[in-house]
Design an enzyme around this catalytic site. Sequence first.
Site, PDB file in Angstrom:
ATOM      1  N   LYS A 171      -1.877  -5.091  14.290  1.00 51.77           N
ATOM      2  CA  LYS A 171      -2.707  -4.128  14.740  1.00 51.77           C
ATOM      3  C   LYS A 171      -2.783  -4.436  16.380  1.00 51.77           C
ATOM      4  CE  LYS A 171      -4.728  -0.383  15.694  1.00 51.77           C
ATOM      5  NZ  LYS A 171      -4.022   1.020  16.129  1.00 51.77           N
ATOM      6  N   LYS A 239     -12.345  -2.718  23.047  1.00 52.82           N
ATOM      7  CA  LYS A 239     -12.472  -3.689  21.899  1.00 52.82           C
ATOM      8  C   LYS A 239     -11.361  -4.194  21.543  1.00 52.82           C
ATOM      9  CE  LYS A 239     -12.512  -1.825  18.194  1.00 52.82           C
ATOM     10  NZ  LYS A 239     -12.013  -1.061  16.859  1.00 52.82           N
TER      11      LYS A 239
HETATM   12  P1  NAD Z   1     -14.839   7.607  16.140  1.00 48.73           P
HETATM   13  O1  NAD Z   1     -15.943   7.131  16.828  1.00 48.73           O
HETATM   14  O2  NAD Z   1     -14.381   8.895  16.526  1.00 48.73           O
HETATM   15  O3  NAD Z   1     -15.357   7.508  14.515  1.00 48.73           O
HETATM   16  C1  NAD Z   1     -16.001   6.448  14.046  1.00 48.73           C
HETATM   17  C2  NAD Z   1     -17.101   7.323  12.931  1.00 48.73           C
HETATM   18  O4  NAD Z   1     -17.990   6.330  12.092  1.00 48.73           O
HETATM   19  C3  NAD Z   1     -18.076   8.125  13.815  1.00 48.73           C
HETATM   20  O5  NAD Z   1     -17.965   9.565  13.194  1.00 48.73           O
HETATM   21  C4  NAD Z   1     -19.409   7.637  13.665  1.00 48.73           C
HETATM   22  O6  NAD Z   1     -20.732   8.498  13.316  1.00 48.73           O
HETATM   23  C5  NAD Z   1     -19.209   6.911  12.176  1.00 48.73           C
HETATM   24  N1  NAD Z   1     -20.071   6.006  12.023  1.00 48.73           N
HETATM   25  C6  NAD Z   1     -20.760   4.914  12.903  1.00 48.73           C
HETATM   26  N2  NAD Z   1     -21.395   3.895  12.432  1.00 48.73           N
HETATM   27  C7  NAD Z   1     -21.602   4.338  11.052  1.00 48.73           C
HETATM   28  C8  NAD Z   1     -22.316   3.928  10.067  1.00 48.73           C
HETATM   29  N3  NAD Z   1     -23.020   2.629  10.104  1.00 48.73           N
HETATM   30  N4  NAD Z   1     -22.303   4.542   8.897  1.00 48.73           N
HETATM   31  C9  NAD Z   1     -21.568   5.605   8.757  1.00 48.73           C
HETATM   32  N5  NAD Z   1     -20.513   6.192   9.694  1.00 48.73           N
HETATM   33  C10 NAD Z   1     -20.719   5.617  11.095  1.00 48.73           C
HETATM   34  O7  NAD Z   1     -13.686   6.493  16.225  1.00 48.73           O
HETATM   35  P2  NAD Z   1     -12.343   6.735  15.840  1.00 48.73           P
HETATM   36  O8  NAD Z   1     -11.660   7.036  17.047  1.00 48.73           O
HETATM   37  O9  NAD Z   1     -12.218   7.589  14.877  1.00 48.73           O
HETATM   38  O10 NAD Z   1     -11.821   4.909  15.451  1.00 48.73           O
HETATM   39  C11 NAD Z   1     -12.185   4.486  14.162  1.00 48.73           C
HETATM   40  C12 NAD Z   1     -11.430   3.242  14.010  1.00 48.73           C
HETATM   41  O11 NAD Z   1     -10.092   3.376  14.038  1.00 48.73           O
HETATM   42  C13 NAD Z   1     -11.648   2.256  15.167  1.00 48.73           C
HETATM   43  O12 NAD Z   1     -11.678   0.905  14.634  1.00 48.73           O
HETATM   44  C14 NAD Z   1     -10.894   2.632  16.117  1.00 48.73           C
HETATM   45  O13 NAD Z   1     -10.305   1.144  16.839  1.00 48.73           O
HETATM   46  C15 NAD Z   1      -9.341   2.658  15.089  1.00 48.73           C
HETATM   47  N6  NAD Z   1      -8.332   3.388  15.580  1.00 48.73           N
HETATM   48  C16 NAD Z   1      -8.779   4.294  16.483  1.00 48.73           C
HETATM   49  C17 NAD Z   1      -7.480   5.330  16.998  1.00 48.73           C
HETATM   50  C18 NAD Z   1      -7.670   6.658  17.834  1.00 48.73           C
HETATM   51  O14 NAD Z   1      -6.639   6.945  18.468  1.00 48.73           O
HETATM   52  N7  NAD Z   1      -8.766   6.885  17.919  1.00 48.73           N
HETATM   53  C19 NAD Z   1      -6.386   4.843  16.519  1.00 48.73           C
HETATM   54  C20 NAD Z   1      -6.077   3.827  15.712  1.00 48.73           C
HETATM   55  C21 NAD Z   1      -7.283   2.983  15.137  1.00 48.73           C
END
Ligand code: NAD
Length: 296
Positions: A171, A239
Amino acid sequence: MKVGFIGVGNMGGPMCRNIVRNSNHEVVVFDLDAAAVKACTDLGASMGASVADVAAACDVVITSLPMPKTVEAVALGEDGIAAHAKPGTVYIDLSTNSPAVAKRVAAGMAARGIQMLEAPVSGGVPRAVDGSIVIMVGGEEALCEAQRPLFSSFSGEVVHVGEVGMGSVAKLINNMLAFCNMSAAAEALMMGAKSGIDLRKLDQVISNASGNSAGYRSIAAKAFAGNFKPAFALDLAHKDLRLALELADELGVPGMIAPQVMSLMRMARGMGMGGDDTASVIRVYEKALGQEVRSG
Ligand code: NAD
Protein backbone atom coordinates in the site's frame (compact mmCIF):
# COMPACT_ATOMS: atom_id res chain seq x y z
CA MET A 1 -22.25 -14.39 10.21
CA LYS A 2 -22.14 -11.19 12.25
CA VAL A 3 -19.72 -8.57 10.88
CA GLY A 4 -18.65 -5.52 12.91
CA PHE A 5 -17.50 -2.39 11.05
CA ILE A 6 -15.68 0.30 13.04
CA GLY A 7 -14.86 3.56 11.21
CA VAL A 8 -17.45 4.25 8.51
CA GLY A 9 -16.03 7.49 7.05
CA ASN A 10 -15.22 8.34 3.43
CA MET A 11 -13.88 4.83 2.71
CA GLY A 12 -15.33 2.65 5.46
CA GLY A 13 -18.86 3.99 4.89
CA PRO A 14 -19.29 2.87 1.27
CA MET A 15 -17.41 -0.41 1.86
CA CYS A 16 -19.65 -1.18 4.84
CA ARG A 17 -22.78 -0.35 2.83
CA ASN A 18 -21.63 -2.70 0.06
CA ILE A 19 -21.35 -5.54 2.60
CA VAL A 20 -24.91 -4.76 3.72
CA ARG A 21 -26.13 -4.70 0.08
CA ASN A 22 -24.16 -7.62 -1.33
CA SER A 23 -24.02 -10.21 1.47
CA ASN A 24 -26.36 -11.91 3.89
CA HIS A 25 -24.25 -10.96 6.89
CA GLU A 26 -25.68 -9.06 9.80
CA VAL A 27 -23.61 -5.85 10.00
CA VAL A 28 -23.05 -3.85 13.20
CA VAL A 29 -21.38 -0.43 12.91
CA PHE A 30 -19.63 1.94 15.27
CA ASP A 31 -18.15 5.38 14.58
CA LEU A 32 -17.62 8.54 16.62
CA ASP A 33 -19.57 10.44 13.93
CA ALA A 34 -23.33 9.88 14.28
CA ALA A 35 -24.08 10.96 10.68
CA ALA A 36 -21.61 8.40 9.33
CA VAL A 37 -23.32 5.67 11.39
CA LYS A 38 -26.77 6.75 10.21
CA ALA A 39 -25.76 6.44 6.54
CA CYS A 40 -25.17 2.74 7.26
CA THR A 41 -28.08 2.03 9.61
CA ASP A 42 -30.45 3.65 7.05
CA LEU A 43 -29.46 0.80 4.75
CA GLY A 44 -30.03 -2.01 7.27
CA ALA A 45 -26.92 -2.18 9.46
CA SER A 46 -27.45 -2.00 13.20
CA MET A 47 -25.67 0.42 15.53
CA GLY A 48 -23.14 -0.76 18.11
CA ALA A 49 -22.85 1.11 21.40
CA SER A 50 -19.03 1.08 21.49
CA VAL A 51 -15.95 -0.62 20.07
CA ALA A 52 -16.16 -3.16 22.92
CA ASP A 53 -19.83 -3.84 22.22
CA VAL A 54 -19.17 -4.49 18.50
CA ALA A 55 -16.11 -6.63 19.26
CA ALA A 56 -17.97 -8.82 21.77
CA ALA A 57 -20.94 -9.37 19.44
CA CYS A 58 -19.24 -10.18 16.11
CA ASP A 59 -17.49 -13.10 14.36
CA VAL A 60 -15.47 -10.77 12.12
CA VAL A 61 -14.49 -7.23 13.14
CA ILE A 62 -13.36 -4.76 10.45
CA THR A 63 -11.75 -1.35 11.01
CA SER A 64 -11.15 1.57 8.59
CA LEU A 65 -9.54 4.28 10.72
CA PRO A 66 -7.39 7.37 10.05
CA MET A 67 -4.01 7.00 11.78
CA PRO A 68 -1.81 4.11 12.96
CA LYS A 69 -2.23 5.32 16.55
CA THR A 70 -6.04 5.25 16.16
CA VAL A 71 -5.88 1.67 14.86
CA GLU A 72 -3.60 0.62 17.70
CA ALA A 73 -5.84 2.22 20.34
CA VAL A 74 -9.05 0.74 18.92
CA ALA A 75 -7.43 -2.68 18.42
CA LEU A 76 -5.34 -3.06 21.57
CA GLY A 77 -6.57 -0.38 24.00
CA GLU A 78 -8.31 -1.12 27.28
CA ASP A 79 -11.75 -0.74 25.69
CA GLY A 80 -10.58 -2.14 22.39
CA ILE A 81 -11.18 -5.14 20.17
CA ALA A 82 -8.57 -7.56 21.60
CA ALA A 83 -9.85 -7.03 25.14
CA HIS A 84 -13.47 -7.76 24.25
CA ALA A 85 -13.67 -10.06 21.21
CA LYS A 86 -14.20 -13.80 21.68
CA PRO A 87 -11.23 -16.07 20.91
CA GLY A 88 -11.70 -17.27 17.32
CA THR A 89 -12.86 -13.85 16.12
CA VAL A 90 -11.22 -12.66 12.91
CA TYR A 91 -9.95 -9.07 12.84
CA ILE A 92 -9.48 -7.29 9.49
CA ASP A 93 -7.89 -3.82 9.30
CA LEU A 94 -8.54 -1.92 6.05
CA SER A 95 -6.70 1.23 7.19
CA THR A 96 -3.41 2.39 5.71
CA ASN A 97 -0.93 1.55 8.43
CA SER A 98 2.79 1.16 9.03
CA PRO A 99 4.13 -2.40 8.68
CA ALA A 100 5.52 -2.25 12.24
CA VAL A 101 2.19 -1.23 13.80
CA ALA A 102 0.34 -3.87 11.76
CA LYS A 103 2.72 -6.53 13.10
CA ARG A 104 2.37 -5.26 16.66
CA VAL A 105 -1.42 -5.30 16.44
CA ALA A 106 -1.39 -8.82 14.94
CA ALA A 107 0.79 -10.04 17.82
CA GLY A 108 -1.53 -8.44 20.39
CA MET A 109 -4.52 -10.09 18.72
CA ALA A 110 -2.79 -13.48 18.51
CA ALA A 111 -2.14 -13.35 22.27
CA ARG A 112 -5.95 -13.26 22.73
CA GLY A 113 -6.67 -16.04 20.18
CA ILE A 114 -7.75 -13.58 17.48
CA GLN A 115 -6.39 -13.95 13.94
CA MET A 116 -5.68 -10.82 11.95
CA LEU A 117 -5.50 -9.84 8.31
CA GLU A 118 -4.13 -6.41 7.44
CA ALA A 119 -5.99 -5.45 4.30
CA PRO A 120 -5.33 -1.89 3.09
CA VAL A 121 -7.33 -0.78 0.09
CA SER A 122 -6.68 1.34 -3.00
CA GLY A 123 -8.94 3.06 -5.51
CA GLY A 124 -10.34 5.97 -3.52
CA VAL A 125 -13.94 6.82 -2.74
CA PRO A 126 -15.34 6.20 -6.27
CA ARG A 127 -14.14 2.60 -6.26
CA ALA A 128 -15.16 2.09 -2.63
CA VAL A 129 -18.64 3.17 -3.73
CA ASP A 130 -18.83 1.04 -6.90
CA GLY A 131 -17.34 -2.01 -5.13
CA SER A 132 -14.28 -2.36 -7.38
CA ILE A 133 -11.71 -1.38 -4.74
CA VAL A 134 -8.40 -3.32 -4.67
CA ILE A 135 -7.43 -5.03 -1.41
CA MET A 136 -3.86 -6.10 -0.62
CA VAL A 137 -3.86 -8.66 2.14
CA GLY A 138 -1.09 -9.49 4.60
CA GLY A 139 -1.60 -12.50 6.86
CA GLU A 140 -2.11 -16.23 6.69
CA GLU A 141 -3.10 -17.23 3.15
CA ALA A 142 -5.71 -19.79 4.27
CA LEU A 143 -7.38 -17.15 6.43
CA CYS A 144 -7.38 -14.74 3.48
CA GLU A 145 -9.01 -17.42 1.30
CA ALA A 146 -11.62 -18.10 3.99
CA GLN A 147 -12.53 -14.40 4.04
CA ARG A 148 -12.55 -14.03 0.23
CA PRO A 149 -16.38 -14.14 -0.05
CA LEU A 150 -16.63 -11.31 2.50
CA PHE A 151 -13.92 -9.31 0.67
CA SER A 152 -15.71 -9.93 -2.64
CA SER A 153 -18.88 -8.31 -1.30
CA PHE A 154 -17.11 -4.92 -1.34
CA SER A 155 -14.08 -5.23 -3.64
CA GLY A 156 -13.14 -6.17 -7.20
CA GLU A 157 -9.61 -7.48 -6.65
CA VAL A 158 -8.11 -9.22 -3.64
CA VAL A 159 -4.36 -9.90 -3.73
CA HIS A 160 -2.70 -11.93 -0.98
CA VAL A 161 0.75 -10.31 -0.82
CA GLY A 162 2.43 -12.17 2.07
CA GLU A 163 2.63 -12.15 5.84
CA VAL A 164 1.26 -9.38 8.08
CA GLY A 165 3.25 -6.22 7.24
CA MET A 166 3.44 -6.89 3.50
CA GLY A 167 -0.05 -5.47 2.92
CA SER A 168 1.18 -2.16 4.33
CA VAL A 169 4.38 -2.39 2.27
CA ALA A 170 2.36 -2.82 -0.95
CA LYS A 171 0.00 0.00 0.00
CA LEU A 172 2.73 2.50 0.94
CA ILE A 173 4.69 1.84 -2.25
CA ASN A 174 1.53 2.23 -4.34
CA ASN A 175 0.54 5.48 -2.67
CA MET A 176 4.02 6.97 -2.89
CA LEU A 177 3.86 6.39 -6.64
CA ALA A 178 0.33 7.83 -6.88
CA PHE A 179 1.28 11.01 -4.96
CA CYS A 180 4.40 11.50 -7.12
CA ASN A 181 2.22 11.17 -10.24
CA MET A 182 -0.34 13.57 -8.81
CA SER A 183 2.23 16.20 -7.85
CA ALA A 184 3.89 16.01 -11.27
CA ALA A 185 0.42 16.47 -12.75
CA ALA A 186 -0.11 19.60 -10.60
CA GLU A 187 3.07 21.11 -12.05
CA ALA A 188 2.09 20.08 -15.58
CA LEU A 189 -1.42 21.52 -15.28
CA MET A 190 -0.05 24.82 -13.96
CA MET A 191 2.23 24.98 -17.00
CA GLY A 192 -0.87 24.40 -19.10
CA ALA A 193 -2.78 27.19 -17.36
CA LYS A 194 0.13 29.62 -17.74
CA SER A 195 0.62 28.78 -21.42
CA GLY A 196 -2.91 29.78 -22.30
CA ILE A 197 -3.73 26.43 -23.92
CA ASP A 198 -7.36 25.29 -23.73
CA LEU A 199 -7.16 23.06 -20.63
CA ARG A 200 -9.92 20.74 -21.92
CA LYS A 201 -7.91 20.12 -25.09
CA LEU A 202 -4.75 19.53 -23.05
CA ASP A 203 -6.74 17.11 -20.89
CA GLN A 204 -8.02 15.27 -23.96
CA VAL A 205 -4.41 14.84 -25.12
CA ILE A 206 -2.98 13.71 -21.76
CA SER A 207 -5.89 11.35 -21.03
CA ASN A 208 -5.08 9.53 -24.28
CA ALA A 209 -1.30 9.90 -24.20
CA SER A 210 1.72 8.74 -22.22
CA GLY A 211 1.33 11.34 -19.43
CA ASN A 212 -1.92 9.80 -18.21
CA SER A 213 -2.21 8.25 -14.73
CA ALA A 214 -4.81 7.80 -12.01
CA GLY A 215 -3.10 10.65 -10.11
CA TYR A 216 -3.35 12.93 -13.17
CA ARG A 217 -7.04 12.14 -13.77
CA SER A 218 -7.92 12.71 -10.11
CA ILE A 219 -6.16 16.08 -9.75
CA ALA A 220 -7.28 17.36 -13.18
CA ALA A 221 -10.95 16.62 -12.44
CA LYS A 222 -10.79 18.30 -9.02
CA ALA A 223 -8.77 21.31 -10.15
CA PHE A 224 -10.94 21.96 -13.22
CA ALA A 225 -14.06 21.89 -11.03
CA GLY A 226 -12.39 23.80 -8.18
CA ASN A 227 -13.70 21.05 -5.88
CA PHE A 228 -11.25 20.32 -3.04
CA LYS A 229 -13.82 18.80 -0.65
CA PRO A 230 -11.96 15.93 1.05
CA ALA A 231 -12.55 12.53 -0.58
CA PHE A 232 -8.98 11.72 0.50
CA ALA A 233 -7.82 14.29 3.01
CA LEU A 234 -4.33 15.75 2.54
CA ASP A 235 -3.60 14.97 6.21
CA LEU A 236 -4.13 11.25 5.47
CA ALA A 237 -2.01 11.40 2.30
CA HIS A 238 0.72 13.13 4.31
CA LYS A 239 0.55 10.26 6.83
CA ASP A 240 0.89 7.69 4.01
CA LEU A 241 3.86 9.48 2.43
CA ARG A 242 5.56 9.88 5.81
CA LEU A 243 5.22 6.12 6.37
CA ALA A 244 6.48 5.41 2.83
CA LEU A 245 9.54 7.63 3.39
CA GLU A 246 10.24 5.82 6.67
CA LEU A 247 10.06 2.52 4.78
CA ALA A 248 12.42 3.83 2.06
CA ASP A 249 14.84 4.88 4.80
CA GLU A 250 14.67 1.45 6.48
CA LEU A 251 15.32 -0.19 3.10
CA GLY A 252 18.18 2.19 2.24
CA VAL A 253 16.49 3.35 -0.96
CA PRO A 254 17.51 6.92 -1.87
CA GLY A 255 14.55 9.26 -2.25
CA MET A 256 14.93 11.56 -5.26
CA ILE A 257 11.32 12.44 -5.97
CA ALA A 258 9.08 11.47 -3.02
CA PRO A 259 10.84 13.84 -0.53
CA GLN A 260 10.05 16.76 -2.87
CA VAL A 261 6.41 15.70 -2.89
CA MET A 262 6.55 15.61 0.90
CA SER A 263 7.75 19.24 0.88
CA LEU A 264 4.87 20.19 -1.40
CA MET A 265 2.43 18.50 0.99
CA ARG A 266 4.02 20.33 3.94
CA MET A 267 3.52 23.63 2.14
CA ALA A 268 -0.13 22.82 1.45
CA ARG A 269 -0.71 21.81 5.06
CA GLY A 270 1.11 24.93 6.26
CA MET A 271 -1.29 26.95 4.12
CA GLY A 272 -4.20 25.40 6.02
CA MET A 273 -5.26 22.75 3.50
CA GLY A 274 -4.68 19.62 5.61
CA GLY A 275 -8.39 18.89 5.92
CA ASP A 276 -9.01 19.46 2.19
CA ASP A 277 -8.52 16.91 -0.55
CA THR A 278 -5.00 15.76 -1.48
CA ALA A 279 -5.49 17.41 -4.88
CA SER A 280 -5.00 20.69 -2.97
CA VAL A 281 -1.26 20.37 -3.69
CA ILE A 282 -2.10 22.17 -6.95
CA ARG A 283 -3.29 25.17 -4.91
CA VAL A 284 0.28 25.70 -3.68
CA TYR A 285 1.19 26.43 -7.32
CA GLU A 286 -1.99 28.45 -7.77
CA LYS A 287 -1.30 30.66 -4.78
CA ALA A 288 2.40 31.04 -5.61
CA LEU A 289 1.64 32.09 -9.18
CA GLY A 290 -1.64 33.91 -8.64
CA GLN A 291 -3.48 31.85 -11.22
CA GLU A 292 -6.09 29.10 -10.90
CA VAL A 293 -6.28 25.90 -12.95
CA ARG A 294 -10.03 25.80 -13.67
CA SER A 295 -11.95 24.72 -16.72
CA GLY A 296 -15.70 24.53 -17.30
P1 NAD B 1 -12.24 9.34 7.31
O1 NAD B 1 -11.64 10.30 8.25
O2 NAD B 1 -13.22 9.79 6.28
O3 NAD B 1 -12.94 8.13 8.13
C1 NAD B 1 -12.45 7.63 9.33
C2 NAD B 1 -13.62 7.39 10.27
O4 NAD B 1 -13.13 6.83 11.48
C3 NAD B 1 -14.37 8.69 10.64
O5 NAD B 1 -15.75 8.54 10.35
C4 NAD B 1 -14.11 8.85 12.14
O6 NAD B 1 -15.19 9.42 12.84
C5 NAD B 1 -13.86 7.41 12.55
N1 NAD B 1 -13.09 7.27 13.78
C6 NAD B 1 -11.94 7.90 14.13
N2 NAD B 1 -11.52 7.48 15.34
C7 NAD B 1 -12.43 6.56 15.76
C8 NAD B 1 -12.55 5.79 16.94
N3 NAD B 1 -11.65 5.87 17.92
N4 NAD B 1 -13.61 4.94 17.05
C9 NAD B 1 -14.54 4.87 16.05
N5 NAD B 1 -14.46 5.59 14.90
C10 NAD B 1 -13.42 6.43 14.78
O7 NAD B 1 -11.00 8.60 6.59
P2 NAD B 1 -11.03 7.73 5.26
O8 NAD B 1 -10.66 8.60 4.11
O9 NAD B 1 -12.26 6.90 5.24
O10 NAD B 1 -9.75 6.80 5.54
C11 NAD B 1 -9.80 5.66 6.38
C12 NAD B 1 -8.52 4.86 6.15
O11 NAD B 1 -8.46 4.44 4.78
C13 NAD B 1 -7.24 5.68 6.41
O12 NAD B 1 -6.29 4.84 7.01
C14 NAD B 1 -6.82 6.12 5.02
O13 NAD B 1 -5.43 6.38 4.94
C15 NAD B 1 -7.25 4.93 4.19
N6 NAD B 1 -7.54 5.19 2.77
C16 NAD B 1 -8.24 6.29 2.38
C17 NAD B 1 -8.52 6.47 1.03
C18 NAD B 1 -9.32 7.65 0.52
O14 NAD B 1 -9.34 7.89 -0.71
N7 NAD B 1 -10.02 8.39 1.38
C19 NAD B 1 -8.10 5.53 0.08
C20 NAD B 1 -7.41 4.41 0.52
C21 NAD B 1 -7.13 4.24 1.86
